[in-house]
Design a protein around this motif. Structure first.
Motif, PDB file in Angstrom:
ATOM      1  N   ILE A   9      47.386  41.555  45.383  1.00 20.93           N
ATOM      2  CA  ILE A   9      46.977  40.154  45.229  1.00 20.93           C
ATOM      3  C   ILE A   9      45.738  39.880  46.079  1.00 20.93           C
ATOM      4  N   LEU A  10      45.735  40.358  47.311  1.00 23.66           N
ATOM      5  CA  LEU A  10      44.560  40.165  48.183  1.00 23.66           C
ATOM      6  C   LEU A  10      43.320  40.841  47.603  1.00 23.66           C
ATOM      7  N   SER A  11      43.478  42.035  47.068  1.00 29.63           N
ATOM      8  CA  SER A  11      42.350  42.747  46.452  1.00 29.63           C
ATOM      9  C   SER A  11      41.813  41.969  45.257  1.00 29.63           C
ATOM     10  N   GLY A  12      42.725  41.493  44.411  1.00 26.23           N
ATOM     11  CA  GLY A  12      42.317  40.729  43.241  1.00 26.23           C
ATOM     12  C   GLY A  12      41.578  39.457  43.616  1.00 26.23           C
ATOM     13  N   LYS A  13      42.074  38.738  44.606  1.00 29.56           N
ATOM     14  CA  LYS A  13      41.407  37.510  45.047  1.00 29.56           C
ATOM     15  C   LYS A  13      40.024  37.803  45.620  1.00 29.56           C
ATOM     16  N   ALA A  14      39.890  38.891  46.360  1.00 30.99           N
ATOM     17  CA  ALA A  14      38.580  39.263  46.901  1.00 30.99           C
ATOM     18  C   ALA A  14      37.607  39.591  45.769  1.00 30.99           C
ATOM     19  N   MET A  15      38.078  40.291  44.766  1.00 35.50           N
ATOM     20  CA  MET A  15      37.219  40.616  43.620  1.00 35.50           C
ATOM     21  C   MET A  15      36.779  39.340  42.905  1.00 35.50           C
ATOM     22  N   LEU A  16      37.700  38.411  42.721  1.00 35.98           N
ATOM     23  CA  LEU A  16      37.381  37.162  42.033  1.00 35.98           C
ATOM     24  C   LEU A  16      36.319  36.354  42.773  1.00 35.98           C
ATOM     25  N   GLN A  17      36.347  36.389  44.089  1.00 32.95           N
ATOM     26  CA  GLN A  17      35.370  35.649  44.887  1.00 32.95           C
ATOM     27  C   GLN A  17      33.953  36.157  44.678  1.00 32.95           C
ATOM     28  N   HIS A  18      33.810  37.409  44.283  1.00 30.09           N
ATOM     29  CA  HIS A  18      32.484  38.018  44.187  1.00 30.09           C
ATOM     30  C   HIS A  18      31.956  38.150  42.759  1.00 30.09           C
ATOM     31  N   LEU A  19      32.725  37.703  41.775  1.00 28.86           N
ATOM     32  CA  LEU A  19      32.239  37.744  40.402  1.00 28.86           C
ATOM     33  C   LEU A  19      31.344  36.539  40.137  1.00 28.86           C
ATOM     34  N   LEU A  45      32.645  35.259  31.868  1.00 27.75           N
ATOM     35  CA  LEU A  45      33.824  34.436  31.631  1.00 27.75           C
ATOM     36  C   LEU A  45      35.000  35.199  32.241  1.00 27.75           C
ATOM     37  N   VAL A  46      35.546  34.681  33.297  1.00 27.85           N
ATOM     38  CA  VAL A  46      36.562  35.389  34.084  1.00 27.85           C
ATOM     39  C   VAL A  46      37.947  34.855  33.742  1.00 27.85           C
ATOM     40  N   ARG A  47      38.860  35.774  33.497  1.00 24.10           N
ATOM     41  CA  ARG A  47      40.264  35.435  33.282  1.00 24.10           C
ATOM     42  C   ARG A  47      41.075  36.187  34.332  1.00 24.10           C
ATOM     43  N   THR A  48      41.923  35.483  35.036  1.00 23.52           N
ATOM     44  CA  THR A  48      42.793  36.099  36.032  1.00 23.52           C
ATOM     45  C   THR A  48      44.118  36.465  35.384  1.00 23.52           C
ATOM     46  N   ILE A  49      44.490  37.724  35.490  1.00 25.65           N
ATOM     47  CA  ILE A  49      45.781  38.179  34.972  1.00 25.65           C
ATOM     48  C   ILE A  49      46.578  38.737  36.146  1.00 25.65           C
ATOM     49  N   ALA A  50      47.771  38.203  36.328  1.00 21.04           N
ATOM     50  CA  ALA A  50      48.633  38.651  37.417  1.00 21.04           C
ATOM     51  C   ALA A  50      49.993  39.025  36.852  1.00 21.04           C
ATOM     52  N   ILE A  51      50.593  40.022  37.468  1.00 25.27           N
ATOM     53  CA  ILE A  51      51.939  40.459  37.099  1.00 25.27           C
ATOM     54  C   ILE A  51      52.834  40.242  38.318  1.00 25.27           C
ATOM     55  N   SER A  52      53.942  39.533  38.112  1.00 23.45           N
ATOM     56  CA  SER A  52      54.848  39.236  39.226  1.00 23.45           C
ATOM     57  C   SER A  52      55.669  40.470  39.595  1.00 23.45           C
ATOM     58  N   LYS A  53      56.368  40.363  40.692  1.00 23.41           N
ATOM     59  CA  LYS A  53      57.249  41.451  41.126  1.00 23.41           C
ATOM     60  C   LYS A  53      58.391  41.686  40.144  1.00 23.41           C
ATOM     61  N   THR A  54      58.661  40.695  39.289  1.00 21.72           N
ATOM     62  CA  THR A  54      59.729  40.818  38.298  1.00 21.72           C
ATOM     63  C   THR A  54      59.169  41.082  36.903  1.00 21.72           C
ATOM     64  N   ALA A  79      38.009  45.078  32.070  1.00 21.47           N
ATOM     65  CA  ALA A  79      39.065  44.725  33.020  1.00 21.47           C
ATOM     66  C   ALA A  79      38.783  45.403  34.347  1.00 21.47           C
ATOM     67  N   LEU A  80      38.854  44.631  35.422  1.00 15.81           N
ATOM     68  CA  LEU A  80      38.754  45.174  36.773  1.00 15.81           C
ATOM     69  C   LEU A  80      40.170  45.178  37.342  1.00 15.81           C
ATOM     70  N   LEU A  81      40.688  46.354  37.596  1.00 15.02           N
ATOM     71  CA  LEU A  81      42.079  46.477  38.052  1.00 15.02           C
ATOM     72  C   LEU A  81      42.159  46.390  39.571  1.00 15.02           C
ATOM     73  N   ALA A  82      43.104  45.611  40.043  1.00 19.59           N
ATOM     74  CA  ALA A  82      43.302  45.459  41.481  1.00 19.59           C
ATOM     75  C   ALA A  82      44.714  45.886  41.864  1.00 19.59           C
ATOM     76  N   PHE A  83      45.239  46.882  41.174  1.00 21.29           N
ATOM     77  CA  PHE A  83      46.597  47.351  41.458  1.00 21.29           C
ATOM     78  C   PHE A  83      46.576  48.457  42.501  1.00 21.29           C
ATOM     79  N   HIS A  84      47.575  48.439  43.357  1.00 25.14           N
ATOM     80  CA  HIS A  84      47.775  49.496  44.348  1.00 25.14           C
ATOM     81  C   HIS A  84      49.161  50.078  44.110  1.00 25.14           C
ATOM     82  N   GLY A  85      49.351  51.305  44.507  1.00 19.48           N
ATOM     83  CA  GLY A  85      50.673  51.912  44.354  1.00 19.48           C
ATOM     84  C   GLY A  85      51.048  52.045  42.894  1.00 19.48           C
ATOM     85  N   GLU A  86      52.294  51.703  42.589  1.00 20.32           N
ATOM     86  CA  GLU A  86      52.800  51.781  41.224  1.00 20.32           C
ATOM     87  C   GLU A  86      51.952  50.916  40.294  1.00 20.32           C
TER      88      GLU A  86
END
Length: 74
Positions: free
Chosen positions: A12-22, A28-37, A59-66
């Motif tokens: 989430i922190l990585s994604g927010k940092a990326m969004l600040q710099h676009l 045209l930016v669309r934020t896509i987030a996937i919850s823990k569930t 798509a700019l991916l901001a996923f870490h780990g799984e």
């Protein structure tokens, strides 16, 4: 950003940092987030995964780990 993995908060922190710099004047930016569930959100609204991804050119991916580092989301 987000996802099911243990590094959810970092993603989430990585994604927010990326969004600040676009440059929103150029893109045209669309934020896509996937919850823990595994619930998908597009610009804060609950949606289905295929609807969230529909119409994307890039798509700019901001996923870490799984999902991110294991290559599943790519």
């Amino acid at each position: 950003m987000g996802g099911l993995g243990a590094e959810y908060e970092i993603s989430i922190l990585s994604g927010k940092a990326m969004l600040q710099h676009l440059n929103r004047k150029r893109y045209l930016v669309r934020t896509i987030a996937i919850s823990k569930t595994n619930k998908w959100f597009s610009d804060g609204r609950l949606t289905k995964s295929h609807d969230a991804l529909r119409g994307l050119d890039v798509a700019l991916l901001a996923f870490h780990g799984e999902f991110g580092e294991d290559g599943r989301m790519q």
